[in-house]
Design a protein around this motif. Structure first.
Motif, PDB file in Angstrom:
ATOM      1  N   GLN A 206       2.121  -8.536  10.520  1.00  0.00           N
ATOM      2  CA  GLN A 206       0.691  -8.661  10.252  1.00  0.00           C
ATOM      3  C   GLN A 206      -0.118  -8.009  11.373  1.00  0.00           C
ATOM      4  OE1 GLN A 206      -1.187 -10.047   7.789  1.00  0.00           O
ATOM      5  NE2 GLN A 206       0.539 -10.627   6.497  1.00  0.00           N
ATOM      6  N   SER A 212       4.491   5.803   9.134  1.00  0.00           N
ATOM      7  CA  SER A 212       4.856   5.853   7.720  1.00  0.00           C
ATOM      8  C   SER A 212       5.065   7.297   7.282  1.00  0.00           C
ATOM      9  CB  SER A 212       3.758   5.210   6.859  1.00  0.00           C
ATOM     10  OG  SER A 212       4.030   5.367   5.477  1.00  0.00           O
ATOM     11  N   ASP A 218       3.849   3.568   1.987  1.00  0.00           N
ATOM     12  CA  ASP A 218       2.542   3.040   2.352  1.00  0.00           C
ATOM     13  C   ASP A 218       2.274   1.704   1.665  1.00  0.00           C
ATOM     14  OD1 ASP A 218       1.852   5.033   4.097  1.00  0.00           O
ATOM     15  OD2 ASP A 218       0.627   6.155   2.678  1.00  0.00           O
ATOM     16  N   ARG A 219       2.757   1.565   0.435  1.00  0.00           N
ATOM     17  CA  ARG A 219       2.532   0.325  -0.316  1.00  0.00           C
ATOM     18  C   ARG A 219       3.339  -0.829   0.286  1.00  0.00           C
ATOM     19  NH1 ARG A 219      -0.733   1.841  -3.958  1.00  0.00           N
ATOM     20  NH2 ARG A 219      -0.580   3.857  -5.002  1.00  0.00           N
ATOM     21  N   ILE A 221       4.143  -1.058   3.483  1.00  0.00           N
ATOM     22  CA  ILE A 221       3.457  -1.380   4.741  1.00  0.00           C
ATOM     23  C   ILE A 221       2.204  -2.203   4.469  1.00  0.00           C
ATOM     24  CG2 ILE A 221       2.170  -0.353   6.658  1.00  0.00           C
ATOM     25  CD1 ILE A 221       4.296   1.843   6.747  1.00  0.00           C
ATOM     26  N   ASP A 222       1.469  -1.850   3.430  1.00  0.00           N
ATOM     27  CA  ASP A 222       0.294  -2.639   3.056  1.00  0.00           C
ATOM     28  C   ASP A 222       0.696  -4.066   2.680  1.00  0.00           C
ATOM     29  OD1 ASP A 222      -1.362  -0.489   3.476  1.00  0.00           O
ATOM     30  OD2 ASP A 222      -1.507   0.065   1.361  1.00  0.00           O
ATOM     31  N   GLU A 223       1.798  -4.204   1.954  1.00  0.00           N
ATOM     32  CA  GLU A 223       2.229  -5.504   1.456  1.00  0.00           C
ATOM     33  C   GLU A 223       2.606  -6.463   2.590  1.00  0.00           C
ATOM     34  OE1 GLU A 223       2.802  -8.365  -1.393  1.00  0.00           O
ATOM     35  OE2 GLU A 223       1.931  -6.365  -1.657  1.00  0.00           O
ATOM     36  N   GLY A 225       1.172  -6.442   5.453  1.00  0.00           N
ATOM     37  CA  GLY A 225      -0.018  -6.655   6.268  1.00  0.00           C
ATOM     38  C   GLY A 225      -0.144  -5.766   7.475  1.00  0.00           C
ATOM     39  N   ALA A 227      -0.634  -1.743   9.286  1.00  0.00           N
ATOM     40  CA  ALA A 227      -1.421  -0.523   9.096  1.00  0.00           C
ATOM     41  C   ALA A 227      -0.506   0.672   9.260  1.00  0.00           C
ATOM     42  CB  ALA A 227      -2.562  -0.454  10.113  1.00  0.00           C
ATOM     43  N   GLY A 228      -0.490   1.556   8.275  1.00  0.00           N
ATOM     44  CA  GLY A 228       0.380   2.717   8.322  1.00  0.00           C
ATOM     45  C   GLY A 228      -0.293   3.926   8.936  1.00  0.00           C
ATOM     46  N   LYS A 353       2.007  -2.718  -8.213  1.00  0.00           N
ATOM     47  CA  LYS A 353       0.838  -1.952  -7.765  1.00  0.00           C
ATOM     48  C   LYS A 353       1.050  -0.464  -7.996  1.00  0.00           C
ATOM     49  CE  LYS A 353      -3.195  -1.727  -5.762  1.00  0.00           C
ATOM     50  NZ  LYS A 353      -4.402  -2.321  -6.394  1.00  0.00           N
TER      51      LYS A 353
END
Length: 401
Positions: A206, A212, A218-219, A221-223, A225, A227-228, A353
């Motif tokens: 988080q 990345s 990227d998805r 990394i987003d999941e 929490g 930052a890529g 997603k």
């Protein structure tokens, strides 16, 4: 004849060495432009090099030699080169119908430039990595998503079914870009890696800044929490040394060729957060001009590379993990218990997603996923090819069952 062009200077200083070919044909004038000029013009003016395409050139006559330029993002010493490109070139060298002029290590452009370089006809053959060009190939990154397969052979052969003529990815994305894949590959088994802090739980990331490759990663990394930050793998050593990034999601295969085990000190084992897939292929106009002998030479060589590269990459992951351990990298096994479930639970939201975004833009993402899942089942028996450790090979086969 095979002509290798080693990178001794930046691309705009690279001058191909032309040996006397077996059979020289008249080439379009624009094909002799420098690589860097071609890349720059292609990037700035997407339609500027359309006239340089091979589409208007005459077909190769029976018995003639096709002189083809090939651009590669990898070196021949990288596992992708050792297992895929080198066998391909070696096989073609035995056939007088094809003469390859080969440029390694990004001499003809960065990975993001390659689709335009191939489409324009500046080169005839090259490698495309969907993660680096996700805006042009949003569906082709399906093999990079977590939750499917972390075996190089299973993933690559399943993708090949989708990208060959008649496959959904070929018809939807590759054919319009004038690109026909010859063989596919997958750098398997992405793990969570840090400079030393415990990476075993997804919630540990988080707010972290992670390197990345883009695309499907990227998805993920987003999941979790984080930052890529998009950057080439070659820039990661300095970035981690300075603390610009705190870690990455990557395959162990991508770590040891760049000496990153010196700055990566902790890694999950078994998180299976996706892969890095790629397609080696040929400009469709060039392909259509080839005679039957030349097409057979290329497909025979590609078939050999299809198998050898996946075996090499499966073996390379095993070797890279051991090299990282020898260098002092601590691996956290996340294949059992609650930690395994934590990582598994990431896959479905990421997939949902990915489908949602692609479908909202009019792309048949659900069909791609369905076709890919069917293809994975067809090729499940390929799991573990190239792996020497019996336990690891048995685990690979169990994961596909």
């Amino acid at each position: 004849m095979l002509r290798l062009h080693k990178k001794k200077a930046p691309p705009h200083h690279s001058t191909p060495h032309h040996s006397t070919p077996r059979s020289r044909r008249t080439r379009p004038t624009c094909r002799v432009a420098s690589a860097i000029t071609a890349v720059a013009v292609t990037a700035a003016l997407p339609g500027a090099l359309t006239a340089c395409s091979n589409s208007s050139a005459e077909p190769y006559a029976p018995g003639s030699t096709a002189e083809l330029k090939m651009a590669d993002s990898y070196s021949l010493t990288h596992p992708v080169g050792t297992g895929g490109t080198q066998p391909f070139l070696d096989q073609l060298e035995k056939d007088s119908s094809v003469d390859v002029e080969y440029y390694a290590s990004g001499q003809m452009g960065k990975q993001a430039d390659i689709p335009s370089v191939v489409r324009s006809g500046v080169v005839d053959m090259a490698v495309i990595s969907p993660s680096y060009v996700s805006s042009s190939f949003p569906l082709s990154s399906v093999g990079d998503l977590p939750g499917f397969s972390s075996d190089a052979c299973v993933t690559a052969y399943a993708l090949r079914d989708l990208v060959k003529p008649g496959g959904v990815l070929y018809e939807e994305e590759l054919k319009p870009m004038k690109f026909m894949p010859l063989w596919t590959g997958s750098i398997p088994g992405y793990e969570a890696m840090t400079a030393g802090q415990d990476p075993s739980h997804p919630n540990s990331f988080q707010g972290a800044v992670l390197r990345s490759t883009g695309g499907a990663l990227d998805r993920v990394i987003d999941e979790i929490g984080a930052a890529g930050v998009s950057m080439p793998i070659g820039d990661m050593y300095e970035a981690m040394s300075r603390g610009t990034v705190e870690g990455t999601l990557a395959s162990p295969i991508s770590i040891t060729p760049y000496g990153l085990e010196d700055v990566v000190h902790a890694s999950t084992y078994g998180a299976q957060q996706g892969n890095f897939t790629f397609f080696y292929g040929i400009n469709l106009d060039t392909w259509d001009r080839l005679n039957d002998q030349q097409k057979k030479a290329l497909t025979d060589a590609a078939d050999k590379s299809q198998q050898s590269v996946c075996e090499e990459l499966n073996a390379a992951r095993e070797d890279s993990v051991q090299k990282m351990k020898d260098a002092g990298v601590r691996f956290y096994d996340v294949t059992d218990g609650e930690t395994a479930k934590e990582w598994e639970n990431i896959s479905q939201p990421v997939l949902n997603k990915w489908i949602e975004v692609a479908e909202s833009k009019g792309h048949p993402a659900q069909r791609v996923v369905d076709d890919f899942e069917d293809a994975l089942k067809r090729h499940a028996d390929r799991a573990g090819a190239g792996v020497t450790d019996p336990k690891t090979r048995a685990e690979a086969k169990e994961q596909q069952s």
